[in-house]
Design a protein around this motif. Structure first.
Motif: not given
Length: 160
Positions: A143-151
């Motif tokens: 999983v890559q967690f992004l600052e945009s609020g998406e994973a």
């Protein structure tokens, strides 16, 4: 020595946030790696070339869009105070609670814990999100967690 004391980790405040308390038994299982150990794991499991997710290229498995299958929202659950890691992420990973996981911030900063601890304390970990990767020991799912609020949910190629 592979780990530093949580109290010596410069971002440890996220695990001591007064609004998101963590049980002492879970705190004991959150183990920041030494920079040297983190660099070895990063080079082995993430990238030999790039030091931070901001710099991934298609030469890195995490920089190849083909390795990512689905994008889900994590931020809404975080803002609503959902206690457990969002279900679509848990279902995708399908890992046992005792699976060793690595929350990879950069070449110098990797935190090791158990998946059960991560699921319970995920809100604290999200303060560190900056393209951070969640990888499991001997597991291909990622999983890559992004600052945009998406994973982004995907698979590490064999051998990475």
């Amino acid at each position: 020595m592979n780990y530093i004391a949580l109290s010596d980790f410069k971002k440890a405040w996220v695990f001591r946030h007064k609004d998101l308390p963590i049980a002492e038994s879970d705190l004991e299982q959150i183990k920041p790696m030494t920079a040297q150990r983190a660099a070895v794991l990063w080079s082995t499991m993430v990238s030999r070339e790039q030091d931070h997710p901001d710099f991934f290229t298609p030469n890195d498995w995490a920089g190849k869009e083909d390795n990512w299958e689905e994008v889900v929202d994590w931020e809404q659950a975080w803002e609503e105070g959902v206690e457990q890691l969002p279900e679509p992420i848990c279902e995708y990973l399908n890992w046992e609670d005792n699976t060793t996981v690595y929350f990879c911030l950069s070449r110098d900063h990797v935190i090791e814990t158990q998946f059960g601890v991560f699921k319970r304390c995920w809100q604290n970990f999200m303060f560190l999100v900056d393209g951070s990767l969640l990888l499991g020991k001997k597991r291909d799912a990622a999983v890559q967690f992004l600052e945009s609020g998406e994973a982004k949910l995907g698979q590490r190629p064999k051998g990475n």
